[in-house]
Design a protein around this motif. Structure first.
Motif, PDB file in Angstrom:
ATOM      1  N   THR A 196       4.037 -39.794   0.586  1.00 55.35           N
ATOM      2  CA  THR A 196       4.074 -41.167   0.062  1.00 55.35           C
ATOM      3  C   THR A 196       4.095 -41.144  -1.459  1.00 55.35           C
ATOM      4  O   THR A 196       4.902 -41.820  -2.095  1.00 55.35           O
ATOM      5  CB  THR A 196       2.831 -41.951   0.563  1.00 55.35           C
ATOM      6  N   LYS A 197       3.221 -40.340  -2.040  1.00 53.23           N
ATOM      7  CA  LYS A 197       3.149 -40.261  -3.495  1.00 53.23           C
ATOM      8  C   LYS A 197       4.481 -39.777  -4.075  1.00 53.23           C
ATOM      9  O   LYS A 197       5.005 -40.331  -5.036  1.00 53.23           O
ATOM     10  CB  LYS A 197       2.028 -39.275  -3.861  1.00 53.23           C
ATOM     11  N   LYS A 198       5.024 -38.770  -3.447  1.00 51.64           N
ATOM     12  CA  LYS A 198       6.294 -38.202  -3.931  1.00 51.64           C
ATOM     13  C   LYS A 198       7.421 -39.222  -3.853  1.00 51.64           C
ATOM     14  O   LYS A 198       8.201 -39.402  -4.781  1.00 51.64           O
ATOM     15  CB  LYS A 198       6.679 -37.005  -3.049  1.00 51.64           C
ATOM     16  N   LEU A 199       7.508 -39.911  -2.701  1.00 53.20           N
ATOM     17  CA  LEU A 199       8.603 -40.870  -2.495  1.00 53.20           C
ATOM     18  C   LEU A 199       8.496 -42.023  -3.492  1.00 53.20           C
ATOM     19  O   LEU A 199       9.498 -42.490  -4.022  1.00 53.20           O
ATOM     20  CB  LEU A 199       8.600 -41.394  -1.058  1.00 53.20           C
ATOM     21  N   LEU A 200       7.264 -42.467  -3.725  1.00 57.45           N
ATOM     22  CA  LEU A 200       7.095 -43.597  -4.645  1.00 57.45           C
ATOM     23  C   LEU A 200       7.588 -43.249  -6.052  1.00 57.45           C
ATOM     24  O   LEU A 200       7.997 -44.122  -6.810  1.00 57.45           O
ATOM     25  CB  LEU A 200       5.628 -44.034  -4.698  1.00 57.45           C
ATOM     26  N   SER A 201       7.593 -41.970  -6.382  1.00 58.83           N
ATOM     27  CA  SER A 201       8.015 -41.596  -7.738  1.00 58.83           C
ATOM     28  C   SER A 201       9.534 -41.462  -7.861  1.00 58.83           C
ATOM     29  O   SER A 201      10.042 -41.240  -8.949  1.00 58.83           O
ATOM     30  CB  SER A 201       7.333 -40.291  -8.156  1.00 58.83           C
ATOM     31  N   ILE A 202      10.250 -41.586  -6.742  1.00 52.16           N
ATOM     32  CA  ILE A 202      11.712 -41.414  -6.837  1.00 52.16           C
ATOM     33  C   ILE A 202      12.476 -42.591  -6.207  1.00 52.16           C
ATOM     34  O   ILE A 202      13.607 -42.436  -5.760  1.00 52.16           O
ATOM     35  CB  ILE A 202      12.179 -40.080  -6.190  1.00 52.16           C
TER      36      ILE A 202
END
Ligand code: AMP
Length: 526
Positions: free
Chosen positions: A447-453
Motif C-alpha cells: 500500500t505504501k509503495k503504491l501510494l507513492s507512484i
C-alpha cells in the motif's frame, strides 16, 4: 532548434506508428536533424525521463504538485514565444537543483511559469514526461538503434557501450569521440545489467532452446541476484535493479574481503538458509533482510545468508564478456573458494540434467539453469544461451492499479490489477486481477509503495506507474475479452513481490501466447 510543440507532434506520430520499424524510423529521422545538445532531452523525454536517471533524489515533483501547476499555469507578462525542447529541459534541471527551505513552493512557481508558456496540450505532455507516463511505446532499444543510425555505426556496438557504461550521456559522448568500443571497460562500482535466462517448462525444451546436446547445468537458487564489485574501495554488492545493497549484508562483505582478488566483478545469488539444517529458506524470509534499516545485525543472526557465485565479468583489468562461459568458470574456480560457487556440472546430457533437476528440487531449490558452455556473457540480455527450468510455470506481472480493501483489509490497497508487456504497442496491458497471496505485512508495505507512484486516483481505485513486479502462480490461461490483453488468468495468486526485478523484465504478451498454446499439448481444443 526544436520547439517543444514540434517534439509533441513527433510523440503523437510515434504513438500511432504501426510497428517497431516505423517508430525507430521516426525517432532517427528527427534525431539527425537536432543539435548535439538537444540529443539528451530528446532521448530522455521520449522515454519518459524528465531528467537523467543518475541524478540523485529525482525531480521532486509529485502528483499533487503537478496537479496544482496544471490547474494554475502562470502566464508571463511579456511572452517570449513558444518554449523550445531545450528550454523545457533546462527549467526541469533548475527545478531539480532546488533544495532546502520552501523548495516545494519554489518548484511549483517554476513549473507553473513553464506551463504558462504552453498550450494545454503541451502541458499535458509535459505532465506525462514528469510522471514517466509517455505511453507512446518507446523503449531504450529504439533509442539505441536511432543513435546507431545517427552515428552510422552498428546497433550491437551502441548497445555494448551503453551496457558497459550504463548511461545514455556517456554512450553518446564516448561513441562520438571515436574511442574503440571494444577497448571500453566497465566502471568498478557502477553496476552492470546482468545476463538473463529464458524460461522453459521442461528440461528437454530447455536443451532445444539453446540448441545443443550437452551443456552446463547449475542449481537455480531461490534467492536474490547479486553483482559483487571488488576494488580499492572494498567489496560492494548490487541488486539486479542496480541498487547498492551492501549495507544489508555486513557478514557477506567480511568474507568477500578474504577473496584473493584485487579488482573484479562477479555475478551470483544471495540465498538465506536455516542454520540448523542448512536448508534454503523461502524467498520471503530473505526479503526481510532487504527492507531493513535497523537491527541489521540481529536479523543477520536470525536469517543467515550466503553467496553462490556463478560467473565473472571482469577480473584484474580484463573484461571477460567475450570469453566462453567455460573459460570464465575456470577463472572463477581459480580465485573463489569452492563453497561460494554455485553447484555446477559440465558436459551434461538432457537425461542427466533431468536427474539434477529432481535433486535440486528435492533439496529445496527452485530448479536448474542450463547454460551453453561456449556462451559469451551478454549484458542485459535474455538470449538463447541460458535457460531456466522451474517446477511450475509462473509469470512476472506488473501492478497497474489497485482497489482499496474492505472488512479486515480496510485501509490497504489489496486487490491488484496485473499487466504484461505488449512489445508491439510498447506498453503494459492488463491480464487479470488478484487479491490473493500477500501477508498482512506485505499488504501494508505494498500500500505504501503504491501510494507513492499514483498516476490517477479514482477514489475506490488508483492507477500507478508500472514499477512493481510480482511473480504470479496461476492455474490456466484463458482467452477473455475482459482484459485488454485478450487473456485472463484462472486462479491467479501472488507468489512473491519481486523487488529485485525491473518492470522491463516482466513477462510479455508473446510469452502469454506461447504458454496459452502450450496448454493444448496436454489438453483438447474445441
Ligand atoms: P527468474 O527470477 O525466474 O527470472 O530467474 C532468473 C534468476 O535466477 C536470476 O536473475 C538469478 O537471480 C537466479 N538464479 C539462481 N541461480 C542461478 C544460477 N545458477 N545461474 C543464473 N541465475 C540464477
Amino acid at each position: 532548434m526544436m520547439l517543444f510543440r514540434e517534439f509533441i507532434e513527433l510523440c503523437k506520430r510515434v504513438k500511432s506508428a504501426k510497428g517497431i520499424n516505423e517508430k525507430k524510423g521516426l525517432i532517427s529521422t528527427y534525431l539527425i536533424r537536432l543539435d548535439r545538445d538537444e540529443w539528451i532531452p530528446y532521448i530522455l523525454f521520449l522515454t519518459g525521463h524528465p531528467i537523467p536517471d543518475n541524478l540523485e533524489g529525482g525531480l521532486g515533483i509529485g502528483y499533487k504538485l503537478l496537479k496544482k501547476a496544471l490547474s494554475n499555469p502562470v502566464r508571463p507578462l511579456f511572452p517570449r514565444g513558444p518554449p523550445k525542447l531545450l528550454d523545457v529541459y533546462n527549467t526541469l534541471l533548475e527545478i531539480y537543483r532546488i533544495r532546502g527551505r520552501d523548495s516545494q513552493a519554489k518548484r511549483l512557481s517554476l513549473l507553473s511559469s513553464l506551463m504558462g508558456l504552453m498550450s494545454s496540450e503541451e502541458r499535458i505532455w509535459l505532465a506525462n514526461i514528469i510522471l514517466g507516463e509517455m505511453r507512446i511505446g518507446v523503449v531504450e532499444g529504439h533509442i539505441l538503434s536511432a543513435l546507431a543510425y545517427a552515428l552510422k555505426i552498428n546497433d550491437d556496438i551502441v548497445r555494448r557501450v551503453y551496457m558497459l557504461r550504463g548511461s545514455l550521456y556517456e554512450t553518446v559522448d564516448l561513441l562520438s569521440s571515436g574511442v574503440d568500443p571494444y577497448k571500453i571497460s566497465p566502471k568498478l562500482y557502477t553496476p552492470l545489467r546482468p545476463m538473463l535466462g529464458q524460461p522453459a517448462s521442461t528440461v528437454l525444451e530447455g536443451y532445444n532452446i539453446i540448441g545443443v546436446n550437452t551443456a552446463a547445468v547449475e542449481y537455480k537458487y531461490d534467492g536474490f541476484r547479486v553483482q559483487i564489485h571488488i576494488g580499492d574501495r572494498g567489496p560492494r554488492l548490487f541488486s539486479r535493479r542496480l541498487t547498492d545493497v551492501t549495507d544489508s549484508f555486513p557478514e557477506l562483505k567480511e568474507y568477500i574481503y578474504s577473496f584473493d582478488v584485487k579488482e573484479g566483478i562477479f555475478d551470483g545469488e544471495i540465498i538465506a538458509y536455516e542454520r540448523k539444517t542448512g536448508k534454503p529458506l523461502p524467498f520471503q524470509d530473505l526479503m526481510k533482510r532487504f527492507r531493513r534499516l535497523e537491527n541489521i545485525d540481529e536479523y543477520a543472526r536470525i536469517i543467515p545468508v550466503e553467496v553462490k557465485l556463478f560467473d565473472v565479468i571482469y577480473l584484474d583489468g580484463k573484461l571477460l564478456i567475450d570469453k566462453p562461459y567455460i573459460e570464465r568458470r575456470n577463472l572463477l574456480d581459480k580465485v573463489i573458494p569452492n563453497e561460494y560457487i554455485s553447484k555446477t556440472l559440465y558436459d551434461i546430457s538432457p537425461s542427466d540434467a533431468e536427474k539434477i533437476f529432481r535433486e535440486a528440487i528435492s533439496k529445496g531449490h527452485e530448479g536448474i539453469m542450463i547454460k551453453r558452455m561456449d556462451s559469451p556473457y551478454i549484458l542485459g540480455s535474455r538470449g538463447r544461451y541460458w535457460v531456466k527450468v522451474k517446477d511450475k510455470d509462473t509469470l512476472d506481472l506488473v501492478i497497474l492499479g489497485a482497489e482499496w480493501g474492505h472488512g479486515r483489509r480496510r485501509g490497504w490497497l489489496s486487490d491488484y490489477y496485473l499487466g504484461v508487456y505488449d512489445v508491439d504497442r510498447g506498453e503494459y496491458t492488463s491480464i487479470g486481477k488478484t487479491f490473493k497471496g500477500l501477508t498482512d505485512e506485505e499488504l501494508q508495505y505494498m500500500t505504501k509503495k503504491l501510494l507513492s507512484i499514483i498516476v490517477k486516483d479514482e477514489g475506490y481505485r488508483v492507477w500507478v506507474k508500472p514499477e512493481i513486479v510480482v511473480e504470479v502462480d496461476f492455474n490456466e490461461i484463458q482467452r477473455s475479452p475482459k482484459y485488454r490483453s485478450g487473456y485472463a488468468l484462472r486462479l491467479a495468486r501472488i507468489r512473491r513481490i519481486r523487488e529485485d526485478k525491473n518492470p522491463s523484465e516482466a513477462s510479455t504478451l508473446d510469452d502469454i501466447r506461447k504458454l496459452y498454446r502450450k496448454q493444448f499439448v496436454r489438453k483438447g481444443r474445441l
